[in-house]
Motif scaffolding. Structure first.
Motif, PDB file in Angstrom:
ATOM      1  N   HIS A 162      45.024  34.084  35.523  1.00 49.14           N
ATOM      2  CA  HIS A 162      45.349  32.700  35.167  1.00 49.14           C
ATOM      3  C   HIS A 162      45.798  32.555  33.725  1.00 49.14           C
ATOM      4  O   HIS A 162      46.822  31.901  33.448  1.00 49.14           O
ATOM      5  N   GLU A 172      48.712  27.328  39.052  1.00 48.16           N
ATOM      6  CA  GLU A 172      48.091  27.444  40.365  1.00 48.16           C
ATOM      7  C   GLU A 172      49.126  27.783  41.441  1.00 48.16           C
ATOM      8  O   GLU A 172      48.841  28.536  42.371  1.00 48.16           O
ATOM      9  N   LEU A 216      50.149  31.506  41.128  1.00 48.62           N
ATOM     10  CA  LEU A 216      49.107  32.332  41.747  1.00 48.62           C
ATOM     11  C   LEU A 216      49.210  32.284  43.265  1.00 48.62           C
ATOM     12  O   LEU A 216      49.210  33.331  43.935  1.00 48.62           O
ATOM     13  N   GLY A 236      40.179  39.550  37.210  1.00 48.49           N
ATOM     14  CA  GLY A 236      40.977  38.339  37.413  1.00 48.49           C
ATOM     15  C   GLY A 236      41.131  37.988  38.877  1.00 48.49           C
ATOM     16  O   GLY A 236      41.108  36.816  39.260  1.00 48.49           O
ATOM     17  N   ASN A 279      39.634  34.417  40.356  1.00 47.44           N
ATOM     18  CA  ASN A 279      40.613  33.458  40.869  1.00 47.44           C
ATOM     19  C   ASN A 279      40.624  33.345  42.393  1.00 47.44           C
ATOM     20  O   ASN A 279      41.347  32.514  42.937  1.00 47.44           O
ATOM     21  N   ASP A 297      40.702  29.982  44.546  1.00 50.39           N
ATOM     22  CA  ASP A 297      41.901  29.142  44.522  1.00 50.39           C
ATOM     23  C   ASP A 297      43.139  29.850  45.049  1.00 50.39           C
ATOM     24  O   ASP A 297      44.235  29.273  45.058  1.00 50.39           O
ATOM     25  N   ASP A 298      43.006  31.077  45.501  1.00 45.48           N
ATOM     26  CA  ASP A 298      44.149  31.870  45.946  1.00 45.48           C
ATOM     27  C   ASP A 298      44.463  31.570  47.414  1.00 45.48           C
ATOM     28  O   ASP A 298      43.750  30.814  48.086  1.00 45.48           O
TER      29      ASP A 298
END
Length: 315
Positions: A63, A80, A83, A102, A106, A109-110
């Motif tokens: 991010h 976002e 990603l 990472g 993350n 939210d992936d």
């Protein structure tokens, strides 16, 4: 004059395809260092030129690196969305935290995508990271309930595998990294290649033939100019004793490995060849030493490139 203008215009039109395809890959470094800076750890988005279908080679920092790239006008959409939409899969060279943290952080939210790695690396992710004791199991295997967001794809050494949702392929090669096996990924887009190495020590220090075997495999691609660049670590300056390298390279050992590659390709094939230096470890004084020592020891006249977080590289 009119004839000359038309001839010039025709020449420009004729050459346009050459200009359009002169660059084969774009690389967006999300993190470039090894060591203690958790905001700048190994992660490189790579896509075929002209597309936004990226893969991410290692995933130490995501991010923060994407935000840096947005600040440099590399991306015009929110972090976002980069990603979730642009990254089509992760290639993890080995399971040390500076190469995967990472991805873990993350993951909530992936979106659904693959994690490509060796069998041993995936086993570590499965049993140590994506578990309900340490985080949550966002993968399709392992501790139940398995949420199924990520799908493990085991890469077998030397075999060519398609990369889902891209037009690229990958070939994996083992590397020696102290007490575990790391991985090199050879990425192909049409007739062009780029090679990324995870952490690795020199063959002589590691008592291994892994790098020599890798150089032997890619030598024909270097000689034919199909390999557009190598991304390889140099973690410590030459002052670091061999016994405390812990599976990493110094300028001396990197250039010794490049000499080995040159013995297979001829020195002329490496003159001007793109060598992207990754994983330099802080403090900054050591990173500056690495750059000075590499310049002094660059007898092959390689094109040394030092990636900066969030700044795109095209070649």
């Amino acid at each position: 004059m009119k004839y000359q203008f038309k001839a010039s215009l025709s020449l420009i039109i004729l050459l346009l395809p050459c200009f359009a395809f002169s660059q084969n890959f774009k690389i967006v470094p999300l993190g470039v260092k090894g060591g203690i800076d958790e905001s700048n750890l190994s992660a490189y988005m790579v896509a075929a030129n002209g597309t936004d279908r990226y893969i991410c080679l290692d995933a130490g920092t995501l991010h923060y690196g994407i935000e840096k790239a947005i600040g440099n006008n590399v991306f015009s959409i929110p972090a976002e969305q980069v990603l979730r939409q642009y990254i089509k899969g992760y290639f993890i060279s080995h399971a040390h935290l500076d190469h995967i943290s990472g991805l873990i952080i993350n993951s909530p939210d992936d979106t659904v995508k693959n994690i490509y790695a060796s069998a041993s690396c995936i086993e570590t992710i499965k049993t140590h990271y994506f578990t309900w004791q340490s985080w949550a199991n966002f993968a399709n295997e392992g501790e139940k309930p398995a949420l199924g967001k990520y799908h493990y794809q085991v890469l077998k050494p030397d075999s060519i595998a398609p990369i889902q949702n891209t037009l690229m392929t990958v070939q994996a090669y083992p590397l020696s990294h102290s007490n575990l096996t790391s991985t090199a990924f050879l990425i192909r887009s049409k007739g062009a290649y780029v090679l990324y190495l995870g952490d690795t020590g020199a063959d002589e220090v590691e008592k291994s033939n892994n790098l020599h075997n890798l150089w032997r495999a890619i030598a024909p691609l270097v000689k034919s100019k199909k390999l557009k660049g190598i991304m390889i670590e140099t973690s410590f300056p030459d002052e670091q004793p061999d016994k405390t390298l812990f599976g990493h390279l110094t300028p001396h050992w990197l250039m010794k490995e490049m000499d080995d590659l040159a013995s297979l390709t001829g020195k002329e094939a490496l003159s001007g060849f793109n060598l992207i230096i990754t994983h330099a470890k802080p403090p900054q004084v050591n990173i500056e030493k690495i750059k000075i020592q590499l310049k002094v020891e660059n007898n092959l006249h390689l094109n040394l490139i030092y990636p900066e977080q969030g700044e795109i590289i095209n070649f």
